[in-house]
Enzyme design. Sequence first.
Site, PDB file in Angstrom:
ATOM      1  CG  HIS A 177     -22.164 -36.278  11.171  1.00 64.13           C
ATOM      2  ND1 HIS A 177     -20.726 -37.072  11.075  1.00 64.13           N
ATOM      3  CD2 HIS A 177     -21.893 -35.310  11.883  1.00 64.13           C
ATOM      4  CE1 HIS A 177     -20.119 -36.091  11.738  1.00 64.13           C
ATOM      5  NE2 HIS A 177     -20.742 -35.203  12.185  1.00 64.13           N
ATOM      6  CG  ASP A 386     -24.536 -43.981   3.922  1.00 62.96           C
ATOM      7  OD1 ASP A 386     -24.701 -43.389   5.159  1.00 62.96           O
ATOM      8  OD2 ASP A 386     -24.250 -45.279   4.019  1.00 62.96           O
TER       9      ASP A 386
HETATM   10  C1  GDG Z   1     -23.269 -41.129   9.856  1.00 61.18           C
HETATM   11  C2  GDG Z   1     -23.851 -41.161   8.547  1.00 61.18           C
HETATM   12  C3  GDG Z   1     -21.763 -40.694   7.712  1.00 61.18           C
HETATM   13  C4  GDG Z   1     -19.689 -50.369  12.222  1.00 61.18           C
HETATM   14  N1  GDG Z   1     -20.112 -51.696  12.293  1.00 61.18           N
HETATM   15  C5  GDG Z   1     -18.984 -51.872  13.083  1.00 61.18           C
HETATM   16  C6  GDG Z   1     -18.144 -50.569  13.358  1.00 61.18           C
HETATM   17  N2  GDG Z   1     -18.749 -49.765  12.403  1.00 61.18           N
HETATM   18  C7  GDG Z   1     -18.307 -48.468  12.330  1.00 61.18           C
HETATM   19  C8  GDG Z   1     -17.516 -48.430  11.047  1.00 61.18           C
HETATM   20  C9  GDG Z   1     -17.722 -46.875  10.685  1.00 61.18           C
HETATM   21  C10 GDG Z   1     -19.011 -46.630  11.472  1.00 61.18           C
HETATM   22  O1  GDG Z   1     -19.165 -47.461  12.386  1.00 61.18           O
HETATM   23  C11 GDG Z   1     -20.092 -46.417  10.263  1.00 61.18           C
HETATM   24  O2  GDG Z   1     -20.126 -45.218   9.645  1.00 61.18           O
HETATM   25  P1  GDG Z   1     -21.005 -44.944   8.522  1.00 61.18           P
HETATM   26  O3  GDG Z   1     -20.281 -43.750   7.914  1.00 61.18           O
HETATM   27  O4  GDG Z   1     -20.888 -46.105   7.679  1.00 61.18           O
HETATM   28  O5  GDG Z   1     -22.491 -44.732   8.869  1.00 61.18           O
HETATM   29  P2  GDG Z   1     -23.436 -44.073  10.136  1.00 61.18           P
HETATM   30  O6  GDG Z   1     -23.152 -44.593  11.343  1.00 61.18           O
HETATM   31  O7  GDG Z   1     -24.730 -44.102   9.559  1.00 61.18           O
HETATM   32  O8  GDG Z   1     -22.850 -42.488   9.950  1.00 61.18           O
HETATM   33  C12 GDG Z   1     -22.863 -41.585   7.194  1.00 61.18           C
HETATM   34  C13 GDG Z   1     -21.138 -40.830   8.967  1.00 61.18           C
HETATM   35  O9  GDG Z   1     -22.229 -40.508   9.888  1.00 61.18           O
HETATM   36  C14 GDG Z   1     -19.885 -39.928   9.254  1.00 61.18           C
HETATM   37  O10 GDG Z   1     -20.383 -38.495   8.965  1.00 61.18           O
HETATM   38  O11 GDG Z   1     -20.628 -41.277   6.862  1.00 61.18           O
HETATM   39  O12 GDG Z   1     -23.423 -41.096   6.135  1.00 61.18           O
HETATM   40  O13 GDG Z   1     -25.350 -41.914   8.278  1.00 61.18           O
HETATM   41  O14 GDG Z   1     -16.617 -46.211  11.303  1.00 61.18           O
HETATM   42  O15 GDG Z   1     -16.079 -48.596  11.094  1.00 61.18           O
HETATM   43  N3  GDG Z   1     -17.117 -50.564  14.560  1.00 61.18           N
HETATM   44  C15 GDG Z   1     -16.778 -51.705  15.012  1.00 61.18           C
HETATM   45  N4  GDG Z   1     -17.445 -52.971  15.042  1.00 61.18           N
HETATM   46  C16 GDG Z   1     -18.610 -52.951  13.928  1.00 61.18           C
HETATM   47  O16 GDG Z   1     -19.037 -53.952  14.083  1.00 61.18           O
HETATM   48  N5  GDG Z   1     -15.711 -51.548  15.726  1.00 61.18           N
END
Ligand code: GDG
Length: 740
Positions: A177, A386
Amino acid sequence: MHKNRLILVSNRLPFKITERNGRIEFLPSSGGLVTSITSYVHKKNSSSGFDQSDCPIWVGSSDIGKRYFYEHFPNEGVFHDGYKLAPVHIPASMHDKFYNGFCNDTIWPLFHYFPSYAKFVDEYYDMYQKVNKLFCEKVIEIYEPGDIIWIHDYHLMLLPALLRKKLPNATIGFFLHIPFPSFELFRLLPSRWRREILLGLLGADVIGFHTNDYVQSFLKSIRQILGYDNMLRVVATPERSITVDVFPISIDYHKFNDALLSNEIFTEKNKIKKRLYDAKLIISVDRLDYAKGLINRLESFDLFLSKYPEYKKKVVYILLVVPSRDIIAKYKETKSDIEGVVSRINGKYGGIGWTPVIYQYKTLDFKKLLALYTAADVALIVPMRDGMNLVAKEFVASRSDRRGVLILSETAGAAAELGGAILVNPNDRLEIAESLNIALSMPVEEQVHRNDTMRTRLREYDVMKWAEDFISQLLERKAKQETLKVKEVTGHTENSICINYSKASKRLLFLDYDGTLVPMAAFSHQAVPDKNLINLLTALAEDKKNDIVISSGRTMDTLEKWFGHIPVHLVAEHGAFYKGHGMDWLQTIPVGSGWKPAVIPIMSQFTDRCAGTWVEEKNLSVAWHYRNAEKDLGFLRSRELVNALLELSSHLDFQIIEGKRVVEAKARGINKGVAAAVWLKENQCDFILAIGDDKTDEDLFRVIPASQYSILVGLKQSRAKYNFKQQQDVLDLLDKLNRL
Ligand code: GDG
């Protein structure tokens, strides 16, 4: 009846399991991995008619103690939200060095291009190995033949190979990821670790990454460190073939697109708008992480306000930071730095009635998050690095009003798909500040146009497609491996070869030399046959029923020197010349070598440009060897050489063949098959065996009658009827035949 279950494996279970007032509670974990997989699993369960006996099993660590867990779930069968949960209990004494240590203080910074933050501590790696073994034991405990094992992320990179050792036939996928860094960064890991990590990953049948860049970095690392090349992203190790490919993770498009249809979200969105009066809204949503570049982002906002003072009181930036890993020193530091910069900006520009940055350090519920996405004028998503960044995709998908502007880092995986965003370099504060101005003043038609292209992409390649694509490639790779496996010489095949050899009155054996009778050597002159080999070949050749033909790419002189004194027949230069034992050398077909003066200077040029390579001139062929060149450069130059020669071969009488780290030009029309025809025509044989290891042997295999035996050394697709795993198997078989 047992169905093919999906076993998901990740560091954490998708829920925090806690106890409140004597009752067990499940709190969904946030984070990209869980969000995506859960969307996929829910959709799948609802479309297939949910059935607990066959629902996906999620293996992951649980926060709740082992004793406590067994008291509440004595048979360990806990079902929740469409999953069966299989917890791995990592003792607290191990967790710190594994999770905070190796995962988040070594791999995370290194893979996100923060090498100076990475710590290389032996104890961390030891614990990483131990925890991967704990996961292995858990998966083995629940595994049933036919299950699909899908392992996720950087915490478990050793697990595929550990499982492969215990479950050689299992179907195993791995998805990373986070980014896979460039080779120069990956090689900073100590030699043993980096080898074991790559070999660990290669235990899988399919290895998936978010972008083509990560795939290329991984392929380069395995080429440089393990010496494995790939053909169209299929890596052939001595044991198996593995698919390495791009699967950009996605989101449940409709869940986000339909947000504005929900009354609650709509009302919440309007509440936010109302509180802002007429100010425009910039938002960002990130886990607390230095890789997300939050300081830089705030400083860019500062620069924007100072360059464009007309936006004072007319814009508000809501910075939502989701708590994460805050016991790790670097994260603590990041948090207090953020708080410092936020206060500085608010102190510098703000006043009664206007706070430029509204900072929130918490997790919002889904509806509040969607209200924020839909209320925003600009989403400022500019992480330093990212893997993908789902927030960027979620923001665009939630805008069914087709409004809003996304500013996105070119170093986020999502940039490869979201071309409608304003792409920026996250280190370039001025560029980000300028982009904020462009975004805030962008005409609606342009916003709509940019969003439409991105929304189409997200609608068409959603999380279902992502997961289905991965799983279908996994099943396809498995099926391909099975067809090869069926061809592997088993005890049964070997018996049939021995029986038919014994029964036969006239036998013909074609044996390639390098890589077949001897292992590949660093320099071709080092691959001299030893006494045992000469004795074995002599003994076989002295049997009156046998004709042994050594069919090689070597020159007549070399073959003569090595085998001229024993009663074998010889084929030189991939079929250009042949010689029956005790006879003179003959040219197989009348072809010329007039093309050589054009080819040799080109190959020599490539030798100048690539140290460790050399040109070998033969009578009717010329070879460019790169087996001792720096691996990556050698491979790259070989591609360029093939291109240069292809152009020339269209009007000169030669053809190009590629062997193991050698590019060879040879007179058109000759090959090992043509030379083999000399013996096949003349001899009435009732037993034929042909063994080779290279592409040049495919021409030989083509002329072997279907009822007879042809074997390729190496588990690769081939015209040969069977495959041997390794070169030593050839000698073992010949030895067996000799003893019959
Ligand atoms: C890893 C990789 C890759 C966030 N704040 C809240 C919330 N979220 C949810 C978002 C989104 C998820 O969390 C965050 O996903 P990201 O992709 O931005 O980042 P990572 O957690 O670092 O994920 C990344 C991912 O894996 C998938 O392969 O994209 O690059 O680092 O879904 O919506 N959800 C809620 N409240 C929040 O305050 N409900």
